[in-house]
Every structure is written in C-alpha cells, then in structure tokens.
Design a protein around this motif. Structure first.
Motif, PDB file in Angstrom:
ATOM      1  N   GLU A   1      35.140  42.161  23.987  1.00 12.55           N
ATOM      2  CA  GLU A   1      36.096  41.071  23.798  1.00 12.55           C
ATOM      3  C   GLU A   1      35.957  40.120  24.984  1.00 12.55           C
ATOM      4  N   LYS A   2      36.470  38.905  24.802  1.00 16.96           N
ATOM      5  CA  LYS A   2      36.402  37.929  25.882  1.00 16.96           C
ATOM      6  C   LYS A   2      37.316  38.359  27.033  1.00 16.96           C
ATOM      7  N   ILE A   3      36.748  38.442  28.207  1.00 16.17           N
ATOM      8  CA  ILE A   3      37.508  38.852  29.389  1.00 16.17           C
ATOM      9  C   ILE A   3      37.407  37.748  30.440  1.00 16.17           C
ATOM     10  N   THR A   4      38.546  37.368  30.967  1.00 14.75           N
ATOM     11  CA  THR A   4      38.557  36.401  32.058  1.00 14.75           C
ATOM     12  C   THR A   4      39.111  37.099  33.283  1.00 14.75           C
ATOM     13  N   VAL A   5      38.417  36.977  34.406  1.00 14.74           N
ATOM     14  CA  VAL A   5      38.919  37.613  35.616  1.00 14.74           C
ATOM     15  C   VAL A   5      39.111  36.567  36.703  1.00 14.74           C
ATOM     16  N   GLY A   6      40.102  36.804  37.533  1.00 18.05           N
ATOM     17  CA  GLY A   6      40.293  35.975  38.713  1.00 18.05           C
ATOM     18  C   GLY A   6      40.384  36.903  39.903  1.00 18.05           C
ATOM     19  N   PHE A   7      39.555  36.686  40.886  1.00 23.78           N
ATOM     20  CA  PHE A   7      39.617  37.503  42.091  1.00 23.78           C
ATOM     21  C   PHE A   7      40.136  36.658  43.248  1.00 23.78           C
ATOM     22  N   ASN A   8      40.899  37.293  44.128  1.00 25.59           N
ATOM     23  CA  ASN A   8      41.406  36.644  45.344  1.00 25.59           C
ATOM     24  C   ASN A   8      42.230  35.391  45.050  1.00 25.59           C
ATOM     25  N   LEU A   9      43.088  35.495  44.031  1.00 28.89           N
ATOM     26  CA  LEU A   9      43.989  34.383  43.731  1.00 28.89           C
ATOM     27  C   LEU A   9      45.191  34.453  44.676  1.00 28.89           C
ATOM     28  N   PRO A  10      45.733  33.304  45.052  1.00 30.19           N
ATOM     29  CA  PRO A  10      46.950  33.344  45.873  1.00 30.19           C
ATOM     30  C   PRO A  10      48.132  33.864  45.056  1.00 30.19           C
ATOM     31  N   SER A  11      49.012  34.600  45.684  1.00 32.86           N
ATOM     32  CA  SER A  11      50.211  35.056  44.979  1.00 32.86           C
ATOM     33  C   SER A  11      51.394  35.058  45.925  1.00 32.86           C
TER      34      SER A  11
END
Ligand SMILES: [Zn+2]
Length: 151
Positions: free
Chosen positions: A38-48
């Motif tokens: 399936e389509k997977i989108t990842v974000g690494f090291n995002l500000p939170s």
C-alpha cells in the motif's frame, strides 16, 4: 495549522504519529509495513510540540487493529495511532505493551522447536525497569525485545 501542512491528508488508512525520532525506520521494518504494497508516506525528524523531533508514518488503505497497535507499542510506547476513514479519525488507540506477541518474530534461539515445527512463534511479554523481556513459549528462554526484534 502549520503542523497539518507537513502531512497530506489521507482518505482511508492509519497514521502513526508522535514516534520518537529514529524509531520510525525500525517500525517500518519490524511490522513489515512495506510488504503490504500500500502507499506509505513517512516523515522523519519532523518538529513537534511535545518531543524534540518526531517520526510519522501513514499507511493508506490499511486500518490497524488494536492488536497491531499494541505490537507497535513495543517500539514506540508514546506513539499515537489514528485510524482514518473518509478523512475522519474513526478511532485512536491508546497503546499498551501487549501481554503476548504471536507470529511476528522468530525465536532468537536457533535450537528452539518453533523453527522446525509448524507452529507460530509465541512470546509472553514482561516489562522490566528499562527493558521489555519476551519469553518464548516453546523453549522458555527470555530475551530482550531488541534481540527478538533483531534490532
Ligand atoms: Zn524459542
């Protein structure tokens, strides 16, 4: 609002948010998410807001069950899981460490009968001070979760 711009909305699927930075790649591997096709989108090291940096994973067209959420909690107990249907958050899981993990990891003991018998691997999970111990039902040996997960 600024936070929303980091991730495109999905119609149906599961969003794993607030993953401690660095754990996202482990979760992708350990839960075999890429194998789902399936389509997977990842974000690494995002500000939170709460954490310094966070990782985030979106899996489209796949609704996680509570059991899957609990397996994930082995790696990222502070993560949140949002199950989304028609752009609306349908359920949010508050994760807890599972009591049992079945058919996910192979037993690290190469002499264990679970490797030669047609059985699913089966571990009971115990939380220790700074670690999570997993005990194999078949050979009755205990291992740190990182050893079982091959990290
Ligand atoms: Zn075993």
């Amino acid at each position: 609002m600024a936070n929303k711009l980091q991730v495109e909305a999905i119609k149906t699927g599961t969003v794993i948010d607030h993953i401690p930075a660095g754990q996202g790649i482990k979760i992708l591997k350990q839960l075999h998410l890429v194998d789902l096709k399936e389509k997977i989108t990842v974000g690494f090291n995002l500000p939170s807001k709460d954490l310094e940096l966070k990782d985030l994973i979106k899996v489209e067209n796949r609704l996680f069950t509570e059991a899957e959420a609990n397996q994930l909690s082995l790696f990222a107990p502070s993560a949140t899981i949002n199950v989304i249907e028609n752009y609306v958050v349908k359920s949010k899981f508050n994760m807890s460490i599972p009591e049992v993990v079945e058919a996910v990891f192979d037993c690290p003991n190469s002499n264990c009968i679970s490797h030669t018998e047609p059985v699913n691997s089966y571990f009971t999970v115990k939380q220790k001070a700074n670690d999570v111990q997993m005990k194999c039902k078949y050979c009755e040996k205990s291992f740190s979760k990182d050893i079982v997960a091959g990290i």
